[in-house]
Scaffold this active site. Structure first.
Site, PDB file in Angstrom:
ATOM      1  N   LYS A  65       0.840  -1.202   0.000  1.00  0.00           N
ATOM      2  CA  LYS A  65       0.000   0.000   0.000  1.00  0.00           C
ATOM      3  C   LYS A  65       0.877   1.254   0.000  1.00  0.00           C
ATOM      4  O   LYS A  65       0.662   2.176  -0.796  1.00  0.00           O
ATOM      5  CB  LYS A  65      -0.931  -0.012   1.226  1.00  0.00           C
ATOM      6  CG  LYS A  65      -1.987  -1.102   1.144  1.00  0.00           C
ATOM      7  CD  LYS A  65      -2.727  -1.337   2.447  1.00  0.00           C
ATOM      8  CE  LYS A  65      -3.635  -2.562   2.316  1.00  0.00           C
ATOM      9  NZ  LYS A  65      -4.375  -2.921   3.521  1.00  0.00           N
ATOM     10  N   GLN A 109      -4.263  -1.271   9.605  1.00  0.00           N
ATOM     11  CA  GLN A 109      -4.231  -2.639   9.081  1.00  0.00           C
ATOM     12  C   GLN A 109      -4.811  -3.612  10.109  1.00  0.00           C
ATOM     13  O   GLN A 109      -4.488  -3.554  11.293  1.00  0.00           O
ATOM     14  CB  GLN A 109      -2.788  -3.026   8.732  1.00  0.00           C
ATOM     15  CG  GLN A 109      -2.639  -4.384   8.059  1.00  0.00           C
ATOM     16  CD  GLN A 109      -3.267  -4.460   6.683  1.00  0.00           C
ATOM     17  OE1 GLN A 109      -3.392  -3.450   5.983  1.00  0.00           O
ATOM     18  NE2 GLN A 109      -3.682  -5.653   6.276  1.00  0.00           N
ATOM     19  N   ASP A 132     -10.811   2.694   4.151  1.00  0.00           N
ATOM     20  CA  ASP A 132     -11.197   1.286   4.215  1.00  0.00           C
ATOM     21  C   ASP A 132     -12.718   1.115   4.157  1.00  0.00           C
ATOM     22  O   ASP A 132     -13.213   0.004   4.018  1.00  0.00           O
ATOM     23  CB  ASP A 132     -10.726   0.694   5.558  1.00  0.00           C
ATOM     24  CG  ASP A 132      -9.672  -0.364   5.376  1.00  0.00           C
ATOM     25  OD1 ASP A 132      -9.529  -0.883   4.260  1.00  0.00           O
ATOM     26  OD2 ASP A 132      -8.990  -0.664   6.366  1.00  0.00           O
TER      27      ASP A 132
HETATM   28  N1  GUN Z   1      -6.539  -6.872   6.506  1.00  0.00           N
HETATM   29  C1  GUN Z   1      -6.943  -7.674   5.495  1.00  0.00           C
HETATM   30  N2  GUN Z   1      -7.696  -6.995   4.610  1.00  0.00           N
HETATM   31  C2  GUN Z   1      -7.763  -5.726   5.072  1.00  0.00           C
HETATM   32  C3  GUN Z   1      -8.385  -4.541   4.583  1.00  0.00           C
HETATM   33  O1  GUN Z   1      -9.039  -4.506   3.542  1.00  0.00           O
HETATM   34  N3  GUN Z   1      -8.225  -3.433   5.342  1.00  0.00           N
HETATM   35  C4  GUN Z   1      -7.522  -3.446   6.503  1.00  0.00           C
HETATM   36  N4  GUN Z   1      -7.429  -2.314   7.179  1.00  0.00           N
HETATM   37  N5  GUN Z   1      -6.923  -4.516   6.980  1.00  0.00           N
HETATM   38  C5  GUN Z   1      -7.039  -5.649   6.260  1.00  0.00           C
END
Ligand code: GUN
Length: 305
Positions: A65, A109, A132
């Protein structure tokens, strides 16, 4: 998304294969153009990624990311906190990022290490910066048909883009179609069902307690599998000509002591019956980071409007 159907590849064994990498390249190109346009107006999209603890898989996701944000020319910051961070310190960081005008998107995350209250942290994120799409305000906007004002979680958003583009390429409509979403998580199943409903599909939400799951899946023209069970959805569950979106990424041990990645759908079996299927990996997963960037660009655009 590209306007031609170059993301649909013949499998030679029946279904077309929905190539997530090619579809994602279209989103990345869109992101480049939109970022340039914002920067030309003096607005640099800013993304803050928060990683708590040292889970290796989360570390890999977070790096990808941050890397894409840098490649696009964003203001990109990453905060690494120890697994034993106090809730108050995590909450205080979120408060500082909410107040920082250079930051338009905040991503914490998941999963957070044991001992931390995930809902408490996530509900502190300013909904306008919640790239998100996980905050109850964004979930509520999506559920009340105001998706244009919400930020939508990236994996269902990416799945919906693939469904729309595939339907368009095959000369079909999402409107009126029988769709099934298998899995009811807050980040995937629930928002996926809302997106399909907003597009006027007839939506069934199935889950681990659904009776006769195979029979329910057999009715569907659009199948979205997000259960986290390797190859649970078998070929003979798939209606002839269905569009199948496999959101699962599961690690399965192999005989040589290593592991392979597989989706929630038995891919080769599904290819023999479906009209189009995503591979996993190589399908929806390719779309999520580019769409996180698209959400950050959108949050920046709204903040500057
Ligand atoms: N962990 C696995 N998928 C995601 C996601 O889409 N967003 C976040 N913040 N954590 C994750």
């Amino acid at each position: 998304m590209t306007s031609t159907a170059d993301f649909l590849k013949p499998s030679g064994r029946g279904a077309l294969v929905i190539d997530g990498k090619i579809a994602a390249a279209g989103v990345i190109e869109e992101n480049r153009r939109n970022t340039q346009a914002l920067i030309a107006r003096g607005v640099k999209p800013g993304l803050a990624v928060v990683l708590v603890g040292d889970d290796p898989a989360s570390g890999v996701y977070v790096r990808s990311k941050s890397r894409m944000a840098e490649q696009l020319g964003f203001h990109s910051v990453q905060h690494n906190l120890p697994a034993d961070v106090a809730q108050a310190d995590l909450n205080a960081l979120i408060g500082r990022l909410n107040a920082d005008p250079a930051i338009h998107g905040i991503l914490v995350q998941l999963p957070l290490p044991k001992g931390l209250d995930t809902a408490d942290a996530l509900e502190r994120i300013d909904p306008r910066k919640d790239v998100d799409g996980i905050h109850p305000v964004n979930a509520g906007l999506l559920a009340t048909g105001a998706a244009d004002r919400a930020l939508v979680p990236c994996t269902p958003f990416g799945s919906m883009r693939l469904i729309e583009a595939t339907c368009a390429a095959l000369g079909r409509k999402v409107e009126g179609a029988e769709a099934i979403v298998i899995g009811r998580s807050n980040l995937m199943g629930k928002p996926m069902a809302q997106l399909l409903l907003a597009a006027n599909a007839t939506v069934t939400m199935a889950h681990s307690r659904t009776r006769d799951l195979a029979g329910v899946v057999r009715r569907a023209e659009i199948v979205v599998a997000a259960v986290g069970q390797p190859e649970m959805v078998r070929g003979d569950w798939i209606r002839e000509g269905a569009i199948v979106i496999d959101v699962g990424i599961n690690r399965v041990p192999t005989a040589d002591g290593k592991y392979r990645l597989t989706g929630d759908v038995a891919f080769e079996e599904a290819v023999a019956r479906a009209a189009a299927v995503t591979p996993a990996p190589g399908g929806v997963g390719q779309m999520t980071v580019p769409l996180l960037m698209a959400n950050t660009i959108e949050a920046a655009r709204r903040a500057a409007a």
